[in-house]
Design an enzyme around this catalytic site. Structure first.
Site, PDB file in Angstrom:
ATOM      1  NE  ARG A 124      -0.972  -0.802   4.877  1.00  0.00           N
ATOM      2  CZ  ARG A 124      -0.148  -1.694   5.409  1.00  0.00           C
ATOM      3  NH1 ARG A 124       0.402  -2.624   4.659  1.00  0.00           N
ATOM      4  NH2 ARG A 124       0.153  -1.628   6.685  1.00  0.00           N
ATOM      5  CE  LYS A 345      -0.331   4.364  10.469  1.00  0.00           C
ATOM      6  NZ  LYS A 345       0.316   4.529   9.149  1.00  0.00           N
TER       7      LYS A 345
HETATM    8  C1  LIG Z   1      -0.369   4.788   8.113  1.00  0.00           C
HETATM    9  C2  LIG Z   1       0.229   4.535   6.801  1.00  0.00           C
HETATM   10  C3  LIG Z   1      -0.352   3.622   5.915  1.00  0.00           C
HETATM   11  C4  LIG Z   1      -1.605   2.845   6.263  1.00  0.00           C
HETATM   12  O1  LIG Z   1      -1.372   1.965   7.317  1.00  0.00           O
HETATM   13  P1  LIG Z   1      -2.571   1.023   7.851  1.00  0.00           P
HETATM   14  O2  LIG Z   1      -2.016   0.344   9.064  1.00  0.00           O
HETATM   15  O3  LIG Z   1      -2.905   0.079   6.740  1.00  0.00           O
HETATM   16  O4  LIG Z   1      -3.714   1.934   8.162  1.00  0.00           O
HETATM   17  C5  LIG Z   1       0.245   3.429   4.704  1.00  0.00           C
HETATM   18  N1  LIG Z   1       1.381   4.080   4.366  1.00  0.00           N
HETATM   19  C6  LIG Z   1       1.976   4.939   5.194  1.00  0.00           C
HETATM   20  C7  LIG Z   1       3.233   5.592   4.785  1.00  0.00           C
HETATM   21  C8  LIG Z   1       1.416   5.218   6.439  1.00  0.00           C
HETATM   22  O5  LIG Z   1       2.007   6.082   7.266  1.00  0.00           O
END
Ligand SMILES: *Cc1c(COP(=O)(O)O)cnc(C)c1O
Length: 388
Positions: A124, A345
């Site tokens: 993502r 995260k």
């Molecule tokens: C927060 C974030 C996401 C999405 O993280 P999820 O845990 O799927 O909500 C994607 N890319 C980056 C760079 C982020 O900081």
């Protein structure tokens, strides 16, 4: 302590702007044109402390001051520590840079293959589509590139970003953020979502926006129809304190929900603002009443000048412990630290597992009572066909 959480008690109305025609007040362009953006305007509305006055002068070259009339109304002018006030009114403590703080605390710059795309996780991307917001949070993790107050020259490149996503089949999830993506016009949002939907490997599209909170007037039926057309589009809003839950926000969330937009909420754990179980419980209850699922509770990133906003992580853990089991499970967000420098995260949880040994798990429940769960030892071996 806080007014009862019933919807009837939620703030609504034009407040200090009660003489403005409702047609203006409800027009998001009017709200943007009438934002409070200068020290002089602020001083006509509030008695500022010397630290806030100095903060406003400092903000001009770091992170601009901007507050929508809707959000400004939520400030208690008699309370210098008002939890809404502290989120948006500059303070001279923003000029104090402590060791470990930086302009890019979560290391986004190192994972930006093209301007506006942050590709840190395998499947993502974060797609930054604008550098503007309706109002500026003083603890903004992206203050280096929003509001145009610093010398940083950030021009999100939609075309390059879209081409990057199209060329990377592993990207199944696109998180559109900024700045605030809902500041784009309906036509631009429609076109952007249409382009993303046309990329076959993009399965999941979501937006991160504080516009429903700062500028609920922006969530027009026309905008909701665009989300419905390209749906499912998920959205994370950002509230930190129950005072931010207004009837206007609830109506905006309803328009989104009824257009098929699943809603989540992200909060930042902020010192003296929402760092108690009572405040967070009231907030998550109000969110659930608006069909908004609390998603993340972030530790405040180590952005320059944020020392006065950061609360001990133990307070976050205590909040989660006070919620889990004591209230609706849907109301419990995931406490998270975004690893400084680019760790991504990292979930932080209260410890319910005391030990795992000799085929048992020793547990403590939400009431701190001890339990033992036999973990696998006496389970029959899977039959050979099912092994593998
Ligand atoms: C927060 C974030 C996401 C999405 O993280 P999820 O845990 O799927 O909500 C994607 N890319 C980056 C760079 C982020 O900081």
């Amino acid at each position: 302590m806080y007014p009862a959480d019933q919807r009837d008690n939620w703030y609504a109305g034009q407040g200090r702007w009660s003489d403005v025609p409702a047609s203006d007040w409800n027009d998001w362009h009017w709200q943007l044109r009438n934002r409070i953006t200068t020290l002089a305007q602020l001083e006509t509305l509030l008695e500022l402390s010397p630290q806030e006055r100095a903060g406003c002068l400092f903000a001009a070259h770091k992170l601009a001051l901007a507050i929508t009339p809707h959000f400004f109304n939520l400030i208690d002018p008699l309370d210098p520590n008002c939890p809404v006030r502290r989120q948006v009114i500059p303070h001279i403590d923003e000029s104090v840079v402590a060791p470990g703080e930086s302009a890019d605390p979560v290391g986004e710059e190192g994972t930006m293959p093209v301007p506006g795309i942050v590709h840190r996780y395998p499947d993502r991307v974060l797609f930054l589509v604008t550098d503007r917001c309706a109002s500026y949070c003083r603890y903004c993790t992206r203050s280096r590139l929003v509001s145009n107050a610093q010398s940083y020259d950030f021009h999100p490149e939609l075309e390059q970003g879209l081409q990057y996503i199209a060329a990377h089949p592993e990207v199944r999830d696109v998180l559109i953020s900024g700045g605030d993506p809902l500041l784009l016009s309906d036509a631009k949002i429609d076109a952007l979502l249409g382009r993303l939907r046309a990329i076959p490997h993009v399965e999941f599209i979501r937006m991160g926006s504080r516009i429903p909170v700062f500028l609920p007037q922006r969530i027009t039926p026309e905008l909701a129809a665009i989300f419905r057309k390209h749906g499912p589009i998920w959205m994370s809003i950002h509230t930190n304190h129950p005072k931010e839950i207004t009837r206007e926000l609830a109506e905006a969330c309803e328009r989104l929900s009824l257009a098929g937009v699943p809603l989540g909420n992200q909060s930042v754990l902020l010192n003296g603002i929402n760092d108690t179980p009572e405040i967070m419980k009231s907030l998550v209850h109000r969110l659930l009443m608006m069909r908004v699922r609390p998603y993340y509770l972030y530790a405040c990133d180590l952005i320059e000048g944020s020392t006065h906003f950061r609360a001990p992580i133990q307070k976050g853990i205590d909040i989660i412990r006070a919620l889990r089991g004591h209230t609706t499970g849907y109301g419990v967000p995931q406490l998270t630290i975004d690893g400084p420098g680019g760790g991504g995260k990292i979930p932080i949880n209260p410890e319910y597992v005391q030990a795992i040994h000799d085929g048992i798990v020793e547990l403590r429940n939400f009431e701190d009572r001890a339990y033992v769960y036999p973990s696998g030892k006496q389970m029959p071996d899977p039959t050979p066909e099912l092994r593998e």
